[in-house]
Design a protein around this motif. Structure first.
Motif, mmCIF file in Angstrom:
data_model
loop_
_atom_site.group_PDB
_atom_site.id
_atom_site.type_symbol
_atom_site.label_atom_id
_atom_site.label_comp_id
_atom_site.label_asym_id
_atom_site.label_seq_id
_atom_site.Cartn_x
_atom_site.Cartn_y
_atom_site.Cartn_z
ATOM 1 N N LEU A 244 39.043 43.571 43.087
ATOM 2 C CA LEU A 244 39.599 43.123 41.810
ATOM 3 C C LEU A 244 38.518 43.006 40.747
ATOM 4 C CD1 LEU A 244 42.084 40.381 43.088
ATOM 5 C CD2 LEU A 244 42.554 42.771 42.515
ATOM 6 N N ALA A 245 37.325 42.582 41.163
ATOM 7 C CA ALA A 245 36.211 42.505 40.218
ATOM 8 C C ALA A 245 35.839 43.897 39.719
ATOM 9 C CB ALA A 245 35.012 41.835 40.888
ATOM 10 N N ILE A 246 35.866 44.878 40.609
ATOM 11 C CA ILE A 246 35.570 46.256 40.210
ATOM 12 C C ILE A 246 36.618 46.760 39.218
ATOM 13 C CG2 ILE A 246 35.449 48.633 41.060
ATOM 14 C CD1 ILE A 246 34.313 47.403 43.702
ATOM 15 N N ASP A 247 37.884 46.470 39.493
ATOM 16 C CA ASP A 247 38.950 46.888 38.579
ATOM 17 C C ASP A 247 38.804 46.198 37.226
ATOM 18 O OD1 ASP A 247 39.963 48.474 40.583
ATOM 19 O OD2 ASP A 247 41.533 47.051 41.172
ATOM 20 N N ALA A 248 38.418 44.915 37.256
ATOM 21 C CA ALA A 248 38.223 44.183 35.998
ATOM 22 C C ALA A 248 37.078 44.788 35.197
ATOM 23 C CB ALA A 248 37.951 42.707 36.289
ATOM 24 N N ALA A 249 36.003 45.186 35.882
ATOM 25 C CA ALA A 249 34.886 45.822 35.191
ATOM 26 C C ALA A 249 35.317 47.146 34.572
ATOM 27 C CB ALA A 249 33.731 46.039 36.165
ATOM 28 N N ALA A 250 36.119 47.908 35.296
ATOM 29 C CA ALA A 250 36.581 49.203 34.788
ATOM 30 C C ALA A 250 37.443 49.041 33.535
ATOM 31 C CB ALA A 250 37.356 49.948 35.865
ATOM 32 N N SER A 251 38.119 47.900 33.427
ATOM 33 C CA SER A 251 38.957 47.654 32.247
ATOM 34 C C SER A 251 38.188 46.966 31.123
ATOM 35 C CB SER A 251 40.180 46.809 32.634
ATOM 36 O OG SER A 251 39.782 45.504 33.043
ATOM 37 N N GLY A 252 36.863 46.796 31.316
ATOM 38 C CA GLY A 252 36.026 46.278 30.240
ATOM 39 C C GLY A 252 35.937 44.783 30.147
ATOM 40 N N GLN A 253 36.308 44.065 31.198
ATOM 41 C CA GLN A 253 36.314 42.604 31.136
ATOM 42 C C GLN A 253 34.967 41.965 31.437
ATOM 43 O OE1 GLN A 253 39.797 40.652 32.886
ATOM 44 N NE2 GLN A 253 40.702 42.675 33.181
ATOM 45 N N GLY A 254 33.985 42.743 31.894
ATOM 46 C CA GLY A 254 32.673 42.176 32.162
ATOM 47 C C GLY A 254 31.851 43.093 33.047
ATOM 48 N N LEU A 255 30.681 42.594 33.431
ATOM 49 C CA LEU A 255 29.806 43.313 34.342
ATOM 50 C C LEU A 255 30.138 42.940 35.773
ATOM 51 C CD1 LEU A 255 26.321 42.806 32.607
ATOM 52 C CD2 LEU A 255 27.928 44.687 32.289
ATOM 53 N N ALA A 256 30.132 43.911 36.662
ATOM 54 C CA ALA A 256 30.372 43.643 38.082
ATOM 55 C C ALA A 256 29.133 44.021 38.873
ATOM 56 C CB ALA A 256 31.574 44.434 38.592
ATOM 57 N N MET A 257 28.911 43.282 39.947
ATOM 58 C CA MET A 257 27.867 43.622 40.904
ATOM 59 C C MET A 257 28.587 43.982 42.192
ATOM 60 S SD MET A 257 24.625 41.362 42.293
ATOM 61 C CE MET A 257 24.009 41.091 40.626
ATOM 62 N N ALA A 258 28.462 45.220 42.605
ATOM 63 C CA ALA A 258 29.256 45.698 43.732
ATOM 64 C C ALA A 258 28.433 46.644 44.589
ATOM 65 C CB ALA A 258 30.514 46.408 43.233
ATOM 66 N N ASN A 259 28.863 46.792 45.836
ATOM 67 C CA ASN A 259 28.229 47.771 46.709
ATOM 68 C C ASN A 259 28.492 49.180 46.166
ATOM 69 O OD1 ASN A 259 29.054 45.405 48.867
ATOM 70 N ND2 ASN A 259 27.077 46.363 49.298
ATOM 71 N N ARG A 260 27.464 50.010 46.194
ATOM 72 C CA ARG A 260 27.557 51.342 45.615
ATOM 73 C C ARG A 260 28.732 52.139 46.187
ATOM 74 N NH1 ARG A 260 23.681 54.169 43.034
ATOM 75 N NH2 ARG A 260 22.081 52.700 43.745
ATOM 76 N N ILE A 261 28.974 51.998 47.503
ATOM 77 C CA ILE A 261 30.044 52.765 48.130
ATOM 78 C C ILE A 261 31.408 52.426 47.534
ATOM 79 C CG2 ILE A 261 30.290 51.070 49.995
ATOM 80 C CD1 ILE A 261 30.808 54.857 50.302
ATOM 81 N N PHE A 262 31.587 51.178 47.079
ATOM 82 C CA PHE A 262 32.874 50.752 46.558
ATOM 83 C C PHE A 262 33.139 51.276 45.146
ATOM 84 C CE2 PHE A 262 32.454 46.720 49.353
ATOM 85 C CZ PHE A 262 32.887 47.429 50.455
ATOM 86 N N VAL A 263 32.086 51.626 44.425
ATOM 87 C CA VAL A 263 32.263 52.100 43.049
ATOM 88 C C VAL A 263 31.933 53.577 42.915
ATOM 89 C CG1 VAL A 263 31.878 49.814 42.051
ATOM 90 C CG2 VAL A 263 29.932 51.345 42.432
ATOM 91 N N ALA A 264 31.711 54.254 44.036
ATOM 92 C CA ALA A 264 31.286 55.655 43.989
ATOM 93 C C ALA A 264 32.278 56.527 43.219
ATOM 94 C CB ALA A 264 31.090 56.190 45.407
ATOM 95 N N GLU A 265 33.554 56.372 43.499
ATOM 96 C CA GLU A 265 34.557 57.202 42.833
ATOM 97 C C GLU A 265 34.642 56.865 41.344
ATOM 98 O OE1 GLU A 265 37.059 60.078 42.000
ATOM 99 O OE2 GLU A 265 36.075 59.807 43.945
ATOM 100 N N ALA A 266 34.561 55.569 41.005
ATOM 101 C CA ALA A 266 34.615 55.165 39.595
ATOM 102 C C ALA A 266 33.396 55.674 38.833
ATOM 103 C CB ALA A 266 34.719 53.646 39.491
ATOM 104 N N LEU A 267 32.246 55.744 39.492
ATOM 105 C CA LEU A 267 31.053 56.304 38.855
ATOM 106 C C LEU A 267 31.218 57.803 38.629
ATOM 107 C CD1 LEU A 267 28.237 54.427 40.843
ATOM 108 C CD2 LEU A 267 28.896 54.042 38.463
#
Length: 288
Positions: free
Chosen positions: A219-242
């Motif tokens: 949910l934090a990753i999704d919130a970051a993608a929608s511009g609500q703030g900075l997220a700190m996440a494992n690279r594997i979890f954001v690989a597709e979004a990157l």
């Protein structure tokens, strides 16, 4: 030297295997649908037949003796092979239950389950998504992926998968800021905190202007993608979004953390063919 006498009775071996796996005569009795006394009697008859004790009786349950543990490993493997052979004969799929965190499930497993089914048509993979620590026997779990750190419980083998945490944001949120973001700017933006983010490791004693607490990394990753703030996440979890450009990495180096994701499996199940196949597949999902 090969044993040439008649084998112990199947009922005695089943009682011993269940008691050794559950480390409880009562739990074994419940599993087999017999009385606790019947399990104890079968185990005693097996011990008499073998000529050595298999268990040490304790106030709460039992533990295997050294010789009992060695015998249990082989008997358990034999029952696993019998089950697998029966499944093949009946054209049944081997069910493997995997307990993973909800974020690992949504970002790594669920999108790839159709491909797994094509490659492994003989295995039915069941995913139990939970942050709770699963009991392998009680919950019927074969494998687990957990955010944890050593030491690990006895009887479990753990293999490190990944731990690199990176800071990400939507391109729109950081438009106009210098990249990589200076720490003073990071501390003045909204930080998404899912309980896994270790902002202090990055920012030290700097005061944070605003935090948004969210109870799941996904949910934090999704919130970051929608511009609500900075997220700190494992690279594997954001690989597709990157890759898609929904998110961008805004700090060059990973953030140090003392925990990581581990593949955990009971040592007695490591040789099972279906479990080995699923373990290999899980390792592949942990590569960005």
């Amino acid at each position: 030297m090969r044993y040439k006498g008649p084998l112990p009775s199947l009922n005695a071996l089943r009682a011993f295997e269940a008691a050794g796996r559950r480390l409880s005569f009562r739990a074994a009795a419940d599993e087999l649908g017999v009385t606790q006394g019947a399990v104890a009697q079968q185990v005693r008859s097996l011990e008499t037949r073998l000529g050595f004790p298999l268990f040490q009786r304790q106030r709460r349950g039992v533990i295997l003796t050294e010789r009992g543990l060695g015998y249990f490993s082989e008997v358990h493997r034999a029952f696993e092979q019998l089950t697998a052979a029966t499944d093949v004969a009946l054209s049944r799929k081997r069910i493997v239950t995997v307990s993973v965190t909800p974020t690992f499930a949504s970002k790594c497993l669920i999108p790839n389950l159709p491909a797994f089914a094509i490659v492994h048509p003989d295995i039915e993979l069941r995913v139990l998504a939970t942050d709770a620590v699963s009991d392998f026997e009680r919950d019927g779990v074969d494998l687990a992926v957990r955010l944890t750190k050593p030491p690990f419980p006895l009887g479990q083998a753990a293999e490190f998968l990944f731990s690199d945490m990176i800071v990400v944001a939507s391109p729109a949120l950081v438009s106009g800021y210098p990249l990589p973001l200076p720490l003073d700017i990071i501390s003045n933006l909204t930080l998404l905190n899912d309980g896994q983010a270790v902002w202090r490791n990055l920012l030290g004693e700097r005061r944070v202007k605003a935090e948004l607490h969210i109870n799941q990394a996904a949910l934090a990753i999704d919130a970051a993608a929608s511009g609500q703030g900075l997220a700190m996440a494992n690279r594997i979890f954001v690989a597709e979004a990157l890759r898609s450009g929904q998110l961008m990495q805004v700090v060059d180096d990973p953030v140090e953390t003392d925990v990581g994701y581990y593949l955990v499996v009971p040592k007695i199940a490591r040789g099972d063919a279906a479990t080995v196949s699923v373990s290999k597949w899980l390792r592949q999902q942990a590569v960005p």
